[in-house]
Design a protein around this motif. Structure first.
Motif, PDB file in Angstrom:
ATOM      1  N   ARG A 239       0.833  -1.208   0.000  1.00 41.25           N
ATOM      2  CA  ARG A 239       0.000   0.000   0.000  1.00 41.25           C
ATOM      3  C   ARG A 239       0.868   1.259   0.000  1.00 41.25           C
ATOM      4  N   ASP A 262      -5.996   0.322  -3.158  1.00 40.08           N
ATOM      5  CA  ASP A 262      -5.743  -0.898  -2.398  1.00 40.08           C
ATOM      6  C   ASP A 262      -5.769  -2.130  -3.307  1.00 40.08           C
ATOM      7  N   ALA A 265      -2.616  -2.194  -5.197  1.00 44.84           N
ATOM      8  CA  ALA A 265      -1.505  -2.640  -4.354  1.00 44.84           C
ATOM      9  C   ALA A 265      -1.448  -4.154  -4.277  1.00 44.84           C
TER      10      ALA A 265
END
Length: 280
Positions: A239, A262, A265
Motif C-alpha cells: 500500500r 488498495d 496494491a
C-alpha cells in the motif's frame, strides 16, 4: 548522461560486435549531435539482454528492450527530446512524488473516496486523499537473487511472447551508467502529458533501484516495464508503494479497473517482480 565517451558512433572501435541494427539520432528538434541509442533490426531473443549487458556495460552502454507497440512505432518515431531532460541526480524523489500527489491525488482518489461513501479523515475533509504519505520503507525481505538476474528473466518472458504482450520487441543499447537513467539519456517523452522533464521520473526510478532493486527493462512510445528484485512482501508495504506508483503514473489506477489504490496494491505491487506503467 554517460560518464564515458559515447561508443555508438563506432561500436567496433569500442570492441562491440553488434548484430545488424539502427542508430537513432532523431529528435523533435532535428538530428541529435550523436546517436541516442542503437537497436537491433531483428526481433529480440530471450537470451540477448544478458549478453548485451555484459558487453556494453564496460564501455558505458546499458541494454533495454524496445517495443513498437500495437502502432508499430519504433524509437525514430518516439518524439525524443534530450534537450528537455535535466539530470536525475538534481531531483529529490520524495519531493518529486509529493508534488505529483498534491497535483493529482485529491482530484482523482479523493473523488473516488467520496463516490464510494468512504468516511473522510477529520483533518483532510470529505473527498480528500490526504497528505503525501512519504516514501515507502525498504522491504524487510532480502533479494532472492541478483537484480540483473531478475531483469534478465523478465526480459526473457517479454521477448518470448512479445507479439501477445507488446506487438514486437527488439534489443537496444543506451549510453547510460545506471538503468534508472535510461529514459533521460535518450530524452524519452512517453510521459509528457504527466511530466515534461523525464529526469524527474528517473529520480524516482533511481530511488526504486536503491530500495527495490528495480531495473528499467522495456520502453515503448508511452509504456515502461520495470523489473523488481526485492518487491514488497506485505500489504502494508505494498500500500505504501502503491501511493508512489499513483503519483508516478496516475493512469495506472485512474484508467484501469477497479480504479482502486488498495486493489492495485494487492494485484500489481504485492510480490510482483515486474511493474508496468503507461501514460495516456
Amino acid at each position: 548522461m554517460a560518464t564515458l565517451p559515447n561508443p555508438l558512433p563506432d561500436p567496433a572501435a569500442a570492441g562491440l560486435d553488434l548484430p545488424p541494427g539502427s542508430l537513432v539520432d532523431a529528435t523533435l528538434d532535428g538530428p541529435w549531435h550523436e546517436p541516442l541509442l542503437w537497436y537491433a533490426d531483428g526481433a529480440a531473443d530471450p537470451g540477448d539482454w544478458a549478453g548485451l549487458r555484459a558487453a556494453g556495460r564496460r564501455v558505458g552502454l546499458l541494454p533495454v528492450l524496445v517495443t513498437g507497440g500495437q502502432r508499430d512505432w519504433w524509437p525514430e518515431a518516439w518524439d525524443l527530446s534530450p534537450d528537455s531532460a535535466s539530470y536525475p541526480g538534481d531531483h529529490d524523489p520524495d519531493e518529486v512524488l509529493a508534488g505529483y500527489w498534491t497535483d493529482y491525488a485529491d482530484d482523482e482518489l479523493g473523488d473516488a473516496a467520496s463516490a464510494d461513501g468512504a468516511a473522510a479523515e477529520p483533518e483532510t475533509g470529505a473527498g480528500s486523499a490526504g497528505p503525501w504519505p512519504g516514501l515507502a520503507p525498504v522491504p524487510a525481505r532480502e533479494a532472492a537473487e541478483d537484480p540483473d538476474t531478475t531483469a534478465a528473466g523478465i526480459v526473457a518472458v517479454v521477448a518470448d511472447d512479445a507479439d501477445l504482450w507488446l506487438g514486437g520487441t527488439r534489443m537496444a543499447l543506451v549510453p547510460a551508467r545506471r538503468s534508472a537513467d535510461i529514459p533521460a539519456a535518450i530524452g524519452w517523452t512517453g510521459a509528457v502529458n504527466h511530466e515534461n522533464d523525464v529526469a524527474r521520473l528517473c529520480a524516482v526510478l533511481r530511488s526504486w533501484e536503491d530500495r527495490y532493486d528495480a531495473r528499467v527493462v522495456v520502453l515503448g512510445f508511452d509504456t515502461m516495464i520495470v523489473s523488481v528484485g526485492r518487491p514488497p512482501a506485505t500489504m502494508e508495504e505494498a500500500r505504501a508503494l502503491a501511493a508512489e506508483h499513483y503519483a508516478f503514473c496516475p493512469d495506472n489506477i485512474d484508467q484501469s479497473p477497479p480504479y482502486d489504490l488498495d486493489a492495485y496494491a494487492e494485484k500489481a505491487v504485492l510480490d510482483q517482480d515486474a511493474w508496468s506503467f503507461w501514460w495516456d
